[in-house]
Write a protein that holds these residues in place. Structure first.
Motif, mmCIF file in Angstrom:
data_model
loop_
_atom_site.group_PDB
_atom_site.id
_atom_site.type_symbol
_atom_site.label_atom_id
_atom_site.label_comp_id
_atom_site.label_asym_id
_atom_site.label_seq_id
_atom_site.Cartn_x
_atom_site.Cartn_y
_atom_site.Cartn_z
ATOM 1 N N GLU A 249 0.821 -1.210 0.000
ATOM 2 C CA GLU A 249 0.000 0.000 0.000
ATOM 3 C C GLU A 249 0.855 1.259 0.000
ATOM 4 O O GLU A 249 0.592 2.212 -0.741
ATOM 5 N N VAL A 250 1.902 1.245 0.819
ATOM 6 C CA VAL A 250 2.801 2.391 0.892
ATOM 7 C C VAL A 250 3.575 2.535 -0.416
ATOM 8 O O VAL A 250 3.779 3.638 -0.921
ATOM 9 N N ARG A 251 3.983 1.406 -0.981
ATOM 10 C CA ARG A 251 4.740 1.425 -2.239
ATOM 11 C C ARG A 251 3.953 2.106 -3.354
ATOM 12 O O ARG A 251 4.506 2.877 -4.144
ATOM 13 N N LYS A 252 2.654 1.815 -3.446
ATOM 14 C CA LYS A 252 1.831 2.419 -4.492
ATOM 15 C C LYS A 252 1.770 3.936 -4.341
ATOM 16 O O LYS A 252 1.869 4.680 -5.315
ATOM 17 N N GLN A 253 1.602 4.404 -3.096
ATOM 18 C CA GLN A 253 1.595 5.852 -2.862
ATOM 19 C C GLN A 253 2.949 6.456 -3.192
ATOM 20 O O GLN A 253 3.039 7.561 -3.740
ATOM 21 N N PHE A 254 4.007 5.720 -2.852
ATOM 22 C CA PHE A 254 5.370 6.185 -3.103
ATOM 23 C C PHE A 254 5.615 6.337 -4.602
ATOM 24 O O PHE A 254 6.157 7.359 -5.055
ATOM 25 N N GLN A 255 5.207 5.347 -5.370
ATOM 26 C CA GLN A 255 5.409 5.427 -6.822
ATOM 27 C C GLN A 255 4.634 6.604 -7.414
ATOM 28 O O GLN A 255 5.157 7.320 -8.280
ATOM 29 N N ARG A 256 3.416 6.811 -6.948
ATOM 30 C CA ARG A 256 2.634 7.952 -7.445
ATOM 31 C C ARG A 256 3.333 9.269 -7.123
ATOM 32 O O ARG A 256 3.342 10.204 -7.931
ATOM 33 N N SER A 257 3.946 9.340 -5.948
ATOM 34 C CA SER A 257 4.671 10.549 -5.556
ATOM 35 C C SER A 257 5.857 10.790 -6.487
ATOM 36 O O SER A 257 6.092 11.923 -6.935
ATOM 37 N N LEU A 258 6.615 9.731 -6.786
ATOM 38 C CA LEU A 258 7.767 9.875 -7.682
ATOM 39 C C LEU A 258 7.330 10.234 -9.101
ATOM 40 O O LEU A 258 7.999 11.007 -9.796
ATOM 41 N N GLU A 259 6.204 9.691 -9.527
ATOM 42 C CA GLU A 259 5.682 10.023 -10.859
ATOM 43 C C GLU A 259 5.258 11.488 -10.935
ATOM 44 O O GLU A 259 5.431 12.141 -11.973
ATOM 45 N N LYS A 260 4.730 12.029 -9.832
ATOM 46 C CA LYS A 260 4.395 13.458 -9.787
ATOM 47 C C LYS A 260 5.649 14.309 -9.921
ATOM 48 O O LYS A 260 5.583 15.455 -10.377
ATOM 49 N N GLN A 261 6.800 13.732 -9.525
ATOM 50 C CA GLN A 261 8.080 14.426 -9.655
ATOM 51 C C GLN A 261 8.705 14.177 -11.035
ATOM 52 O O GLN A 261 9.872 14.451 -11.248
ATOM 53 N N LYS A 262 7.893 13.633 -11.946
ATOM 54 C CA LYS A 262 8.257 13.404 -13.355
ATOM 55 C C LYS A 262 9.226 12.243 -13.565
ATOM 56 O O LYS A 262 9.862 12.136 -14.613
ATOM 57 N N MET A 263 9.336 11.355 -12.578
ATOM 58 C CA MET A 263 10.113 10.139 -12.773
ATOM 59 C C MET A 263 9.231 9.124 -13.500
ATOM 60 O O MET A 263 8.104 8.866 -13.093
ATOM 61 N N LYS A 264 9.745 8.567 -14.601
ATOM 62 C CA LYS A 264 8.977 7.610 -15.391
ATOM 63 C C LYS A 264 9.399 6.182 -15.038
ATOM 64 O O LYS A 264 10.557 5.923 -14.726
#
Length: 500
Positions: A249-264
């Motif tokens: 659950e935390v990992r999914k939120q973490f990935q969304r956060s990194l994607e908001k920072q434009k990491m693909k």
């Protein structure tokens, strides 16, 4: 309350039984001759230098051998410390670009001075390595700079950095040589265009396009550094998830956060080949399950596919030290190998490849050698990903608890409801507490937030003492602080939170 007392426990090493093989006692007593050491440590990284200092503090004649010529190992020289320096510097730049104005701090322009940023990093590393040498002198640890290899279970031949050779004798020898970058077939790391974490910490230009192979802690941290400084970052990962050891659950939120920072992210993707001919690096990719190939171009490719134990050239086969298929040295609960008098700690043995785990190994190992009792619990070693927000955890994930068939409860609290986080406009993240349903004993804590790596240690201490979620919930926390989010998540676990 469920709080116990470590003082009431028998101090013993807690190691998962699957890591153990040998059960005999191999402490060989202390040296009497002036030229023989009680303890010789091969490797001056976090595990090795800590073991050497602790041995000397316990009154043992100690020598530490380090091939690099500077103490601190990978962590201090080309790992934990320099990467955190760059993470902090790049975060400051990113904040200046994107956040300062909303706090009333305005300026006409901001730019990166990469040489100055690298110089600050190097200054921090140099100061800390000299500091360890100072601790060696203070504690009377003999320091030999060179590459050590076994002549016998009690003798180490050292090719010194000055070009000579010396023999170091010891009744107890600890292998603390750490780990090295895991290579991938078909990829030659030149530390210029195809780099390991070492090269990624020393780039002389900000790459326009950076491809990171591997979505683990190191890859995401280094991707964050260069992404903040302006690189277009793409992470290629063979598995279906980033950081597979993280709570789902935390990992999914973490990935969304990194994607908001434009990491693909390109998950479930395999790197087939890499072509360095021309001005750019061209990667040929295909789905992990097989399928149509595609290409991806980059200025720099960071290989971050994990690490492997470093035991090359130590002469382990010569003295008969047994290893597993992964090259890790097999040890018993006292860190003793199958060869009497030879011990191993840190990344060269099973368990988390983390600097702080290696330090704990080193202290416990030396305590056993000195006739005392050591204590390391690998289930309670915290892990931290130092991106922004950080992600920190201790204990079990929800997936692990489910697999064990344990009835459990989960309490969560978002930092959006935390007054300190809102006041400083840094409220992204969550605290998640997992507790056994019947006893309320905490099984795991996972935090995604600014400074999560600092907040996690209250949870580490709680798990070490067998605390319940109610124990944390009924402990007064200062207001306003980020740590109140952990209190509220604990309240949500056994009852209800106040501020949500």
């Amino acid at each position: 309350m469920a709080i116990g007392s470590l003082a009431r426990r028998k101090a013993s090493t807690i190691l998962s039984s699957r890591y153990l093989k040998y059960s005999f006692s191999v402490s060989r007593g202390f040296a009497s001759g002036s030229d023989e050491n009680d303890v010789v440590v091969i490797g001056g990284g976090p595990g090795g230098y800590v073991a050497a200092i602790k041995a000397a503090q316990l009154g043992l004649k100690t020598t530490c051998i380090e091939k690099r010529g500077t103490l601190g190992g990978t962590c201090l020289n080309v790992g934990c410390i320099p990467s955190k320096a760059l993470l902090h510097s790049s975060h400051m730049y990113h904040e200046a670009q994107h956040s300062f104005a909303s706090h009333g701090v305005k300026f006409s322009s901001v730019e990166v001075d990469l040489p100055a940023m690298m110089a600050q990093k190097d200054k921090a590393v140099a100061g800390l390595t000299r500091g360890i040498e100072g601790l060696f002198k203070k504690n009377k640890v003999n320091y030999v700079k060179g590459y050590g290899k076994f002549l016998s279970p009690s003798e180490v031949s050292v090719d010194t950095v000055e070009g000579g050779n010396t023999i170091v004798k010891g009744k107890n020898i600890i292998i603390a040589t750490g780990s090295d970058v895991k290579s991938l077939p078909g990829l030659t790391i030149d530390e210029k265009r195809i780099v390991s974490s070492t090269g990624a910490l020393a780039l002389t230009e900000i790459p326009k396009k950076l491809v990171v192979i591997g979505a683990g802690y190191i890859g995401l941290e280094m991707g964050s550094v260069w992404g903040r400084l302006g690189s277009e970052v793409t992470v290629v990962e063979f598995a279906s998830d980033i950081v597979p050891t993280m709570d789902g659950e935390v990992r999914k939120q973490f990935q969304r956060s990194l994607e908001k920072q434009k990491m693909k992210f390109m998950l479930k993707t395999k790197v087939v080949s890499v072509d360095t001919v021309g001005d750019s690096v061209k990667l040929t990719l295909e789905p992990a399950a097989g399928g149509e190939q595609t290409t991806l171009e980059a200025d720099v490719v960071l290989v971050s596919a994990g690490r492997v134990p470093f035991t090359s050239g130590l002469g382990l086969d010569k003295i008969g030290v047994e290893t597993d298929k992964a090259g890790r040295i097999l040890v018993n609960e006292r860190f003793a190998s199958n060869v009497p008098g030879v011990y191993a700690i840190g990344d060269v043995i099973p368990g988390p490849m983390l600097a702080h785990k290696a330090e704990e190994d080193g202290v416990a190992c030396v305590e056993f050698i000195a006739g005392k009792e050591g204590h390391v619990d690998y289930d309670l070693v915290p892990g931290v990903c130092y991106t922004h927000p950080e992600v920190a955890s201790v204990g079990k994930t929800e997936e692990q608890v489910k697999a064990l068939g344990v009835d459990y409860r989960v309490g969560k609290f978002p930092f959006l409801a935390n007054s300190r986080a809102k006041a400083i406009d840094d409220a992204e993240g969550i605290v998640k507490v997992i507790a056994e349903k019947g006893t309320d004993k905490i099984l795991g804590v996972h935090i995604m937030s600014s400074n999560a790596g600092e907040l996690i240690h209250e949870a580490v201490l709680a798990l070490n003492y067998g605390a319940s979620s109610e124990d944390i919930a009924r402990t007064c926390h200062a207001h306003p602080t980020m740590s109140e989010a952990l209190k509220e998540a604990a309240m949500a676990t056994y009852d209800k939170p106040i501020h949500m």
